[in-house]
Design an enzyme around this catalytic site. Structure first.
Site, PDB file in Angstrom:
ATOM      1  N   GLU A  23      25.702  39.750  45.962  1.00 36.94           N
ATOM      2  CA  GLU A  23      26.229  41.030  45.475  1.00 36.94           C
ATOM      3  C   GLU A  23      25.142  41.859  44.817  1.00 36.94           C
ATOM      4  OE1 GLU A  23      29.418  40.016  42.750  1.00 36.94           O
ATOM      5  OE2 GLU A  23      28.266  40.775  41.068  1.00 36.94           O
ATOM      6  N   ASP A 131      35.868  44.753  32.720  1.00 35.26           N
ATOM      7  CA  ASP A 131      35.748  44.290  31.334  1.00 35.26           C
ATOM      8  C   ASP A 131      36.141  45.406  30.386  1.00 35.26           C
ATOM      9  OD1 ASP A 131      35.026  41.620  31.409  1.00 35.26           O
ATOM     10  OD2 ASP A 131      32.996  42.139  32.052  1.00 35.26           O
ATOM     11  N   TYR A 184      37.895  31.676  37.306  1.00 32.57           N
ATOM     12  CA  TYR A 184      36.986  31.313  36.210  1.00 32.57           C
ATOM     13  C   TYR A 184      36.971  29.805  35.974  1.00 32.57           C
ATOM     14  CZ  TYR A 184      37.262  36.300  35.612  1.00 32.57           C
ATOM     15  OH  TYR A 184      37.214  37.652  35.856  1.00 32.57           O
ATOM     16  N   GLN A 215      33.527  33.162  38.820  1.00 28.16           N
ATOM     17  CA  GLN A 215      32.532  33.567  37.826  1.00 28.16           C
ATOM     18  C   GLN A 215      31.361  32.602  37.952  1.00 28.16           C
ATOM     19  OE1 GLN A 215      30.778  35.501  36.167  1.00 28.16           O
ATOM     20  NE2 GLN A 215      32.327  36.194  34.693  1.00 28.16           N
TER      21      GLN A 215
HETATM   22  P1  FAD Z   1      42.848  39.619  35.514  1.00 26.02           P
HETATM   23  O1  FAD Z   1      43.194  38.828  36.701  1.00 26.02           O
HETATM   24  O2  FAD Z   1      43.682  40.813  35.198  1.00 26.02           O
HETATM   25  O3  FAD Z   1      42.813  38.642  34.269  1.00 26.02           O
HETATM   26  C1  FAD Z   1      42.293  39.096  33.019  1.00 26.02           C
HETATM   27  C2  FAD Z   1      42.875  38.261  31.900  1.00 26.02           C
HETATM   28  O4  FAD Z   1      44.265  38.552  31.762  1.00 26.02           O
HETATM   29  C3  FAD Z   1      42.788  36.746  32.123  1.00 26.02           C
HETATM   30  O5  FAD Z   1      42.607  36.149  30.865  1.00 26.02           O
HETATM   31  C4  FAD Z   1      44.143  36.385  32.690  1.00 26.02           C
HETATM   32  O6  FAD Z   1      44.491  35.036  32.409  1.00 26.02           O
HETATM   33  C5  FAD Z   1      45.036  37.366  31.949  1.00 26.02           C
HETATM   34  N1  FAD Z   1      46.211  37.799  32.692  1.00 26.02           N
HETATM   35  C6  FAD Z   1      46.306  38.090  33.998  1.00 26.02           C
HETATM   36  N2  FAD Z   1      47.544  38.491  34.312  1.00 26.02           N
HETATM   37  C7  FAD Z   1      48.256  38.467  33.157  1.00 26.02           C
HETATM   38  C8  FAD Z   1      49.579  38.796  32.812  1.00 26.02           C
HETATM   39  N3  FAD Z   1      50.454  39.234  33.730  1.00 26.02           N
HETATM   40  N4  FAD Z   1      49.944  38.665  31.515  1.00 26.02           N
HETATM   41  C9  FAD Z   1      49.084  38.251  30.557  1.00 26.02           C
HETATM   42  N5  FAD Z   1      47.810  37.926  30.849  1.00 26.02           N
HETATM   43  C10 FAD Z   1      47.390  38.036  32.132  1.00 26.02           C
HETATM   44  N6  FAD Z   1      33.751  43.750  36.406  1.00 26.02           N
HETATM   45  C11 FAD Z   1      33.469  45.044  36.686  1.00 26.02           C
HETATM   46  O7  FAD Z   1      33.699  45.935  35.846  1.00 26.02           O
HETATM   47  N7  FAD Z   1      32.963  45.416  37.907  1.00 26.02           N
HETATM   48  C12 FAD Z   1      32.700  44.508  38.880  1.00 26.02           C
HETATM   49  O8  FAD Z   1      32.242  44.867  39.956  1.00 26.02           O
HETATM   50  C13 FAD Z   1      32.973  43.130  38.616  1.00 26.02           C
HETATM   51  N8  FAD Z   1      32.774  42.172  39.539  1.00 26.02           N
HETATM   52  C14 FAD Z   1      33.122  40.870  39.286  1.00 26.02           C
HETATM   53  C15 FAD Z   1      32.984  39.903  40.303  1.00 26.02           C
HETATM   54  C16 FAD Z   1      33.354  38.582  40.075  1.00 26.02           C
HETATM   55  C17 FAD Z   1      33.248  37.572  41.189  1.00 26.02           C
HETATM   56  C18 FAD Z   1      33.844  38.190  38.791  1.00 26.02           C
HETATM   57  C19 FAD Z   1      34.216  36.766  38.519  1.00 26.02           C
HETATM   58  C20 FAD Z   1      33.981  39.134  37.790  1.00 26.02           C
HETATM   59  C21 FAD Z   1      33.628  40.488  38.020  1.00 26.02           C
HETATM   60  N9  FAD Z   1      33.796  41.464  37.040  1.00 26.02           N
HETATM   61  C22 FAD Z   1      33.514  42.794  37.334  1.00 26.02           C
HETATM   62  C23 FAD Z   1      34.257  41.120  35.706  1.00 26.02           C
HETATM   63  C24 FAD Z   1      35.800  41.187  35.567  1.00 26.02           C
HETATM   64  O9  FAD Z   1      36.216  42.541  35.692  1.00 26.02           O
HETATM   65  C25 FAD Z   1      36.148  40.627  34.211  1.00 26.02           C
HETATM   66  O10 FAD Z   1      35.918  39.249  34.162  1.00 26.02           O
HETATM   67  C26 FAD Z   1      37.533  40.978  33.669  1.00 26.02           C
HETATM   68  O11 FAD Z   1      37.519  40.703  32.260  1.00 26.02           O
HETATM   69  C27 FAD Z   1      38.699  40.197  34.283  1.00 26.02           C
HETATM   70  O12 FAD Z   1      38.919  40.562  35.573  1.00 26.02           O
HETATM   71  P2  FAD Z   1      40.075  39.810  36.451  1.00 26.02           P
HETATM   72  O13 FAD Z   1      40.171  40.537  37.722  1.00 26.02           O
HETATM   73  O14 FAD Z   1      39.811  38.371  36.472  1.00 26.02           O
HETATM   74  O15 FAD Z   1      41.350  40.161  35.532  1.00 26.02           O
END
Ligand code: FAD
Length: 322
Positions: A23, A131, A184, A215
């Site tokens: 990436e 984030d 994660y 991650q």
């Molecule tokens: P979610 O799936 O929404 O989860 C976030 C948190 O909320 C978790 O703790 C989960 O357990 C909790 N959760 C989920 N659903 C619920 C619910 N219904 N009720 C209560 N809690 C819930 N960030 C960027 O800004 N740009 C990028 O391009 C980018 N690329 C990434 C690529 C990869 C492979 C990874 C692993 C991360 C990337 N990130 C990026 C970072 C990512 O945006 C962050 O880690 C963010 O904090 C969580 O994203 P998520 O999609 O896992 O969120």
């Protein structure tokens, strides 16, 4: 169908060997796209499964004005994800996976971005929440936007069924996106425990996401345990390990703080012996080669490398592993 127009999961289901994937970040505003091409060129010989392009929401910056007042400015430092994805796909005929995030988007803006991607012939998306904005403690969704990736996945899958936001649209064209999501191995930092995090991950898969990219992690046992826990929880899609080589002396402080991960003690000790960033980079490359080889031996579908814009080390690793 050309490789670039296929789905990540279609290619994975046909591949017998572990595939290479990486990436890139969009270049800083004002830079040329040539920066991206220069990072990609040395890696193309390893026949990447796909190239991901990260998405960066705007940041809040405060500037001190003469007289002492602070001016709040909202700036986007790395725009261009969708345009870059299309440019890479056309130049290299390679599958691209732009990241799409919840942060900074209303549902309507998300729909428009999805329409752009569909028109451009891009079929793969990594759906993420984003984030918390720099300077904020918590993630704050846009008004009318998604608070969690789950509902973003649902919106994309709805469009795959021809369901757009405007209920009055008749015979709307269904899209055909393949959606990946993040997982994660060391738990998402906000999740109260691993079980809750896995429950939320499973909800994204049940909603239609077709694969997971993890991650970064530095201890393969954490990935293997995570896969086992996912399988026990009924998550049966491919789980692509995401890894990154240590690049500088400071990485051993920065990476745990930024990504909420642990580094193995043997790696930390080796880096602490280094005197220069170049020495640390060499240690990082060696460690990452060993880590990659163990993952390949375990038969992982692909290895996804976080390049953070640096590709000379990834080239050395790919040359040793693929
Ligand atoms: P979610 O799936 O929404 O989860 C976030 C948190 O909320 C978790 O703790 C989960 O357990 C909790 N959760 C989920 N659903 C619920 C619910 N219904 N009720 C209560 N809690 C819930 N960030 C960027 O800004 N740009 C990028 O391009 C980018 N690329 C990434 C690529 C990869 C492979 C990874 C692993 C991360 C990337 N990130 C990026 C970072 C990512 O945006 C962050 O880690 C963010 O904090 C969580 O994203 P998520 O999609 O896992 O969120």
């Amino acid at each position: 169908m050309t490789h670039s127009a296929m789905k990540v999961t279609e290619i994975l289901s046909r591949s017998k060997e572990t595939r290479f994937s990486f990436e890139l970040l969009p270049p800083l505003k004002g830079s040329s796209i040539q920066v991206i091409y220069d990072a990609i060129d040395p890696l193309m010989e390893f026949n990447p499964l796909n190239i991901n392009i990260t998405y960066h929401q705007s940041e809040v910056e405060y500037r001190r004005l003469p007289g002492g007042l602070l001016e709040k400015r909202i700036i986007r430092k790395r725009p261009g994800t969708i345009g870059i994805a299309a440019a890479i796909m056309n130049k290299y005929q390679v599958m691209v996976v732009p990241h799409l995030i919840c942060g900074g988007f209303t549902r309507e803006e998300t729909e428009d971005a999805l329409i752009d991607l569909h028109f451009l012939g891009i079929r793969n998306i990594l759906a993420l929440r984003g984030d918390p904005q720099k300077g904020e403690k918590y993630f704050i969704p846009e008004e009318g936007g998604h608070a969690h990736t789950l509902t973003l996945v649902e919106q994309i899958i709805n469009m795959n069924r021809g369901i757009y936001l405007d209920e009055n649209l008749k015979n709307a064209i269904p899209t055909d996106f393949c959606v990946g999501v993040a997982g994660y191995p060391e738990k998402h930092f906000e999740a109260p425990n691993m079980e809750a995090d896995l429950r939320h991950l499973k909800a994204k898969i049940d909603a239609g996401a077709e694969y997971i990219v993890t991650q970064m992690f530095f201890d393969n046992r954490k990935y293997f345990d995570f896969v086992e826990r996912c399988r026990k929880a009924g998550i049966n899609v491919p789980i692509i390990p995401g890894i990154k080589p240590i690049n500088t002396l400071r990485d051993i402080e920065l990476l745990p703080r930024t990504f909420h991960i642990d580094l193995p003690e043997e790696l930390v000790r080796e880096i602490q012996k280094c005197k220069t960033n170049q020495e640390a980079k060499e240690v990082g490359i060696e460690f990452c080669i060993a880590q990659s080889k163990e993952l390949v031996k375990a038969g992982v579908p692909a290895i996804h490398y976080y390049t953070i814009g640096v590709s000379d080390n990834i080239r050395k690793i790919a040359a040793a592993v693929f």
